[in-house]
Motif scaffolding. Structure first.
Motif, mmCIF file in Angstrom:
data_model
loop_
_atom_site.group_PDB
_atom_site.id
_atom_site.type_symbol
_atom_site.label_atom_id
_atom_site.label_comp_id
_atom_site.label_asym_id
_atom_site.label_seq_id
_atom_site.Cartn_x
_atom_site.Cartn_y
_atom_site.Cartn_z
ATOM 1 N N GLU A 1 -2.963 26.773 -0.524
ATOM 2 C CA GLU A 1 -1.833 27.802 -0.108
ATOM 3 C C GLU A 1 -0.478 26.824 -0.122
ATOM 4 O OE1 GLU A 1 -2.441 29.804 3.332
ATOM 5 O OE2 GLU A 1 -4.277 30.783 2.685
ATOM 6 N N GLN A 2 -0.541 25.828 0.418
ATOM 7 C CA GLN A 2 0.658 24.960 0.202
ATOM 8 C C GLN A 2 1.153 24.294 -0.754
ATOM 9 O OE1 GLN A 2 2.507 25.283 3.062
ATOM 10 N NE2 GLN A 2 0.809 26.446 3.926
ATOM 11 N N GLY A 3 0.373 24.307 -1.932
ATOM 12 C CA GLY A 3 0.459 23.536 -3.267
ATOM 13 C C GLY A 3 -0.884 22.907 -3.761
ATOM 14 N N VAL A 4 -0.448 21.912 -4.604
ATOM 15 C CA VAL A 4 -1.757 21.202 -5.174
ATOM 16 C C VAL A 4 -1.733 19.813 -4.420
ATOM 17 C CG1 VAL A 4 -2.550 20.209 -7.140
ATOM 18 C CG2 VAL A 4 -1.271 22.256 -7.426
ATOM 19 N N GLY B 1 0.633 -1.331 0.035
ATOM 20 C CA GLY B 1 0.005 0.058 0.068
ATOM 21 C C GLY B 1 0.833 1.365 0.000
ATOM 22 N N ASN B 2 0.306 2.256 0.848
ATOM 23 C CA ASN B 2 1.086 3.659 0.541
ATOM 24 C C ASN B 2 2.135 3.764 1.546
ATOM 25 O OD1 ASN B 2 -0.560 3.920 3.078
ATOM 26 N ND2 ASN B 2 -1.875 5.206 2.015
ATOM 27 N N LYS B 3 2.508 2.730 2.527
ATOM 28 C CA LYS B 3 3.621 2.987 3.491
ATOM 29 C C LYS B 3 4.553 3.337 2.846
ATOM 30 C CE LYS B 3 1.581 -0.935 6.182
ATOM 31 N NZ LYS B 3 1.535 -2.397 6.818
ATOM 32 N N GLY B 4 5.174 4.492 3.479
ATOM 33 C CA GLY B 4 6.400 4.972 3.190
ATOM 34 C C GLY B 4 6.586 5.551 1.416
ATOM 35 N N LEU B 5 5.400 5.645 0.838
ATOM 36 C CA LEU B 5 5.329 5.816 -0.686
ATOM 37 C C LEU B 5 5.910 7.152 -0.845
ATOM 38 C CD1 LEU B 5 4.352 5.546 -3.311
ATOM 39 C CD2 LEU B 5 2.486 6.515 -2.862
ATOM 40 N N ALA B 6 6.964 7.278 -1.887
ATOM 41 C CA ALA B 6 7.764 8.527 -2.217
ATOM 42 C C ALA B 6 7.967 8.628 -3.891
ATOM 43 C CB ALA B 6 8.984 8.536 -1.777
ATOM 44 N N LEU B 7 7.113 9.519 -4.515
ATOM 45 C CA LEU B 7 6.993 9.536 -5.835
ATOM 46 C C LEU B 7 8.113 10.233 -6.468
ATOM 47 C CD1 LEU B 7 3.122 9.892 -6.519
ATOM 48 C CD2 LEU B 7 4.756 7.915 -7.007
ATOM 49 N N ASP B 8 8.532 10.167 -7.452
ATOM 50 C CA ASP B 8 9.707 10.873 -8.038
ATOM 51 C C ASP B 8 9.315 12.257 -8.470
ATOM 52 O OD1 ASP B 8 12.589 10.604 -9.713
ATOM 53 O OD2 ASP B 8 11.362 11.792 -11.020
ATOM 54 N N ARG B 9 10.193 13.254 -8.231
ATOM 55 C CA ARG B 9 9.992 14.708 -8.563
ATOM 56 C C ARG B 9 9.403 14.960 -9.856
ATOM 57 N NH1 ARG B 9 7.794 18.658 -6.108
ATOM 58 N NH2 ARG B 9 8.988 17.861 -4.320
ATOM 59 N N VAL C 1 0.550 16.425 -1.255
ATOM 60 C CA VAL C 1 0.422 17.682 -1.670
ATOM 61 C C VAL C 1 1.861 17.991 -2.441
ATOM 62 C CG1 VAL C 1 0.696 20.147 -0.701
ATOM 63 C CG2 VAL C 1 -0.809 18.372 0.457
ATOM 64 N N ILE C 2 1.784 18.572 -3.413
ATOM 65 C CA ILE C 2 2.798 19.134 -4.359
ATOM 66 C C ILE C 2 3.242 20.412 -3.998
ATOM 67 C CG2 ILE C 2 3.880 18.813 -6.557
ATOM 68 C CD1 ILE C 2 1.713 17.011 -7.177
ATOM 69 N N PRO C 3 4.129 20.941 -3.437
ATOM 70 C CA PRO C 3 4.416 22.333 -3.226
ATOM 71 C C PRO C 3 4.748 23.088 -4.175
ATOM 72 C CG PRO C 3 6.280 20.838 -2.345
ATOM 73 C CD PRO C 3 5.051 20.139 -2.791
ATOM 74 N N TRP C 4 4.219 24.286 -4.081
ATOM 75 C CA TRP C 4 4.617 25.428 -5.065
ATOM 76 C C TRP C 4 6.096 25.431 -5.516
ATOM 77 C CZ3 TRP C 4 0.153 25.775 -7.551
ATOM 78 C CH2 TRP C 4 -0.970 25.799 -6.862
ATOM 79 N N GLU C 5 6.581 25.462 -6.760
ATOM 80 C CA GLU C 5 7.844 25.477 -7.062
ATOM 81 C C GLU C 5 8.419 26.965 -6.706
ATOM 82 O OE1 GLU C 5 7.988 24.781 -11.065
ATOM 83 O OE2 GLU C 5 8.804 22.734 -10.661
ATOM 84 N N ARG C 6 9.689 27.213 -6.060
ATOM 85 C CA ARG C 6 10.077 28.553 -5.705
ATOM 86 C C ARG C 6 10.750 28.997 -6.838
ATOM 87 N NH1 ARG C 6 13.003 27.404 0.212
ATOM 88 N NH2 ARG C 6 11.181 26.672 1.282
#
Length: 308
Positions: free
Chosen positions: A205-208, A75-83, A302-307
């Protein structure tokens, strides 16, 4: 004492003892033997195992990572998607900004007139067609169009004049909240269509925020795909579809529309497609071949806004 009564009382005593032991085990953190509560050591080992499995999955391409978690139950345990995938998921929520300009009454009439402008010869041809095909769907459609044109010329169709001109603006798109269907946009690539596919976006506000339920149960998939039944014939057929898409939903053993030969061209085209990828077909073949009922899981990131 009758045996049945004695057995019932004994069972009740055992149940009470088990309940008391479990409560005591919970109170001391799982250290009592036989209490049924995992000890800190057991929980640590399980956590380490899940962490190692999650790390190994995250090292794989995202579409393999997500599918592997679905099949194995991680499942979603520790899931990290590529940038790169995250940026593509956010970009798929964007819509091109548009503007509008108020039209004067004269401008609106000119635009409306252009909609009803027609070559005299074409108009005569349509009027003949309306009479010739009277009573048919085609005849009714032609007649409706001619009636609108006549009403406009007589000044009775005033609502036909537009009040605004839509202006397509140039520049970067703007993320928009709501359901996202990447299959409807040919410009969206495989890193979206072959990872989450359809999903929901919330702009904040934090992203999408991207939310989805990873599952291969939808209106387009065969219900047997996630039944957990071993189906080797369907598995083999999925592999054959990689280079012969004309097989479609045919059963194993049925002849395809162009024979059973291998096509390198079809294979290459499938590799470039946003939906008909060889990896997708292999994934379906795996589900058909294994006695495993996959476990859906939630994705919430949440995908943060790019700086800048």
């Amino acid at each position: 004492m009758p045996f049945n009564r004695f057995a019932g009382q004994a069972a009740g005593v055992l149940t009470a003892i088990k309940g008391a032991l479990k409560s005591a085990d919970q109170a001391v953190g799982g250290w009592l033997p036989g209490g049924g509560v995992p000890s800190p050591i057991t929980r640590a080992l399980r956590g380490a195992s899940d962490s190692a499995a999650s790390g190994a999955m995250n090292a794989l391409p995202d579409r393999v990572n997500l599918f592997g978690r679905y099949v194995t139950g991680l499942g979603n345990k520790g899931l990290a998607l590529d940038r790169t995938t995250l940026n593509s998921l956010r970009a798929a929520t964007e819509q091109q900004p548009v503007g509008k300009r108020k039209l004067s009454a004269e401008e609106g009439q000119r635009v409306a007139s252009s909609l009803f402008d027609m070559d005299p010869g074409m108009e005569q041809h349509l009027r003949s067609g309306a009479s010739k095909f009277k009573g048919t769907p085609l005849g009714e459609a032609i007649l409706s169009r001619l009636q609108e044109m006549d009403q406009f010329r007589a000044g009775k169709l005033t609502h036909a004049a537009p009040q605004y001109e839509i202006l397509q603006q140039h520049g970067p798109g703007i993320p928009v909240s709501g359901p996202v269907n990447p299959y409807a946009n040919p410009s969206i690539g495989k890193d979206v269509t072959q990872t989450l596919g359809r999903y929901t976006a919330e702009v904040g506000e934090q992203g999408v925020r991207i939310r989805d339920r990873y599952d291969m149960q939808n209106e387009y998939e065969d219900p047997d795909l996630i039944s957990g039944k071993i189906q080797p014939r369907k598995a083999i057929n999925e592999i054959r579809k990689i280079w012969d898409p004309t097989l479609g939903m045919k059963s194993f053993g049925e002849e395809s529309e162009r024979g059973n030969g291998y096509s390198q061209q079809e294979f290459s085209q499938a590799g470039k497609s946003a939906t008909a990828s060889p990896m997708t077909q292999l994934g379906r073949a795996v589900l058909y071949a294994l006695p495993v009922k996959p476990s859906p899981y939630e994705i919430d990131v949440v995908i943060p806004w790019e700086r800048k």
